[in-house]
Design an enzyme around this catalytic site. Structure first.
Site, PDB file in Angstrom:
ATOM      1  N   HIS A   2      -1.802  -4.799  -7.855  1.00  0.00           N
ATOM      2  CA  HIS A   2      -1.857  -4.084  -9.406  1.00  0.00           C
ATOM      3  C   HIS A   2      -0.921  -2.911  -8.999  1.00  0.00           C
ATOM      4  CE1 HIS A   2      -5.309  -1.364  -8.348  1.00  0.00           C
ATOM      5  NE2 HIS A   2      -4.273  -1.132  -7.273  1.00  0.00           N
ATOM      6  N   GLY A   8       5.614  -0.602   8.404  1.00  0.00           N
ATOM      7  CA  GLY A   8       7.075  -1.051   8.308  1.00  0.00           C
ATOM      8  C   GLY A   8       6.242  -1.133   6.961  1.00  0.00           C
TER       9      GLY A   8
END
Length: 361
Positions: free
Chosen positions: A270, A250
């Site tokens: 990041h 998912g």
């Protein structure tokens, strides 16, 4: 596992090394120093060529001549000698008076299947498909947009889905970096208090396997894209922890497991700009049970002129995914927007820090 040195010792050693490098640069004319800096790509490609040919494995049993090495690698003898000679300059090999080449401790990191090897990382860093986008850094700086689409024609994740060979190179490098960071992570953080550890965006599951190894009574949940479920199954089974794990496919923009007490994201945030990062963290926040903990494994960019690899890695994020490395203040703001409060930030001797947070409201 070798003992991890204290963070203070590593920081002191890094400060000495930085001072020596600064002194060395000041001892040469600026134009020469600049030329040496700009020629760094030659070292990258020499190391990559040596890695691609498997020269370190050929030399594992002792020194050989360039002709013998070329015979083992199937390469041109004269060109092989020239590569070896350059790699001696870079510290990978030694050349004896009788013309034989030997392996140095630095070059040993290019051997395959041995502790401390970073061969998968080198094979990614030198790959033309990785180097191409870096050649478009100026485009990213001019536009603020990832250069990967200009260089490769697609967004990174789409490109990886459509190019399985480079995807394998990329994922092998990420697995290697996880293993490289792990001793410093487990030296800084105790995973045993947690009964269910959720690794979101955990790739092939190596980090989850390592965390479960450090917390033998815990169960684990891995959430990843559907394309990585198969490799994760194999990795977790090989690590002997598959029976303690559940794998969910998912998007972390839409959902997260709802039964964990520790939620871990390693170098996920990041990859994204602030708005997307807040969206991911907000999704995790909505699905976390009361009393659970969030742990981000990310680089924290230091202020001012302090050297840190994250300052270069930040450009990598800009080029490939439009993400960024962040300062402590930026993480604090980001987590606050997503409904978290930082408990503590634990530095490690690697480039990672451990950012522990809890729901703040």
């Amino acid at each position: 596992m070798s003992r991890v040195p204290p963070v203070k010792v590593v920081r002191a050693a890094t400060a000495v090394r930085t001072a020596l490098l600064t002194l060395t640069r000041r001892m040469v004319p600026p134009e020469i120093g600049l030329l040496e800096l700009a020629s760094g790509f030659m070292g990258t490609q020499a190391v990559y060529a040596a890695a691609k040919l498997g020269i370190a494995d050929v030399l594992a049993d002792g020194p050989l001549s360039a002709d013998d090495i070329a015979a083992e690698t199937g390469s041109d003898p004269d060109a092989t000698y020239r590569l070896l000679r350059a790699c001696v300059m870079f510290g990978l090999f030694t050349e004896s008076a009788d013309g034989r080449f030997g392996l140095t401790p630095l070059g040993s990191g290019l051997r395959s299947g041995v502790p401390g090897s970073i061969l998968p990382v080198i094979l990614m860093l030198g790959d033309p498909q990785y180097q191409g986008p870096w050649g478009r850094l100026a485009y990213s700086v001019e536009t603020g947009e990832p250069a990967v689409e200009v260089a490769l024609g697609k967004q990174l994740w789409e490109y990886l889905d459509e190019n399985p060979e480079f995807a394998a190179t990329f994922n092998n490098a990420m697995t290697c970096l996880t293993a490289l960071d792990w001793p410093t992570v487990v030296a800084a953080y105790d995973f045993t208090p947690y009964s269910t550890i959720v690794d979101i965006g955990g790739g092939h599951g190596q980090l989850l396997a390592l965390m479960l190894g450090a917390s033998p009574t815990a169960k684990g949940v891995l959430q990843e894209r559907e394309a990585l479920v198969g490799p994760a199954e194999a990795q977790l089974r090989e690590a002997g922890v598959r029976d303690r794990c559940r794998i969910e496919s998912g998007s972390f923009f839409e959902t997260a497991p709802s039964d964990g007490d520790l939620y871990v994201l390693r170098r996920v945030i990041h990859d994204f700009d602030d708005e997307q990062a807040v969206e991911i963290l907000g999704t995790v926040r909505r699905h976390m049970p009361r009393g659970s903990t969030l742990l981000l494994l990310e680089s924290v960019v230091p202020a001012g002129n302090t050297p840190h690899f994250a300052k270069a890695l930040d450009l990598d994020m800009l080029i490939f995914v439009g993400g960024r490395e962040r300062t402590e203040r930026q993480f604090t703001t980001l987590l606050d927007r997503a409904g978290f409060r930082i408990n503590r930030i634990l530095p490690t001797v690697s480039t990672l820090s451990l950012i522990e947070a809890v729901p703040g409201r």
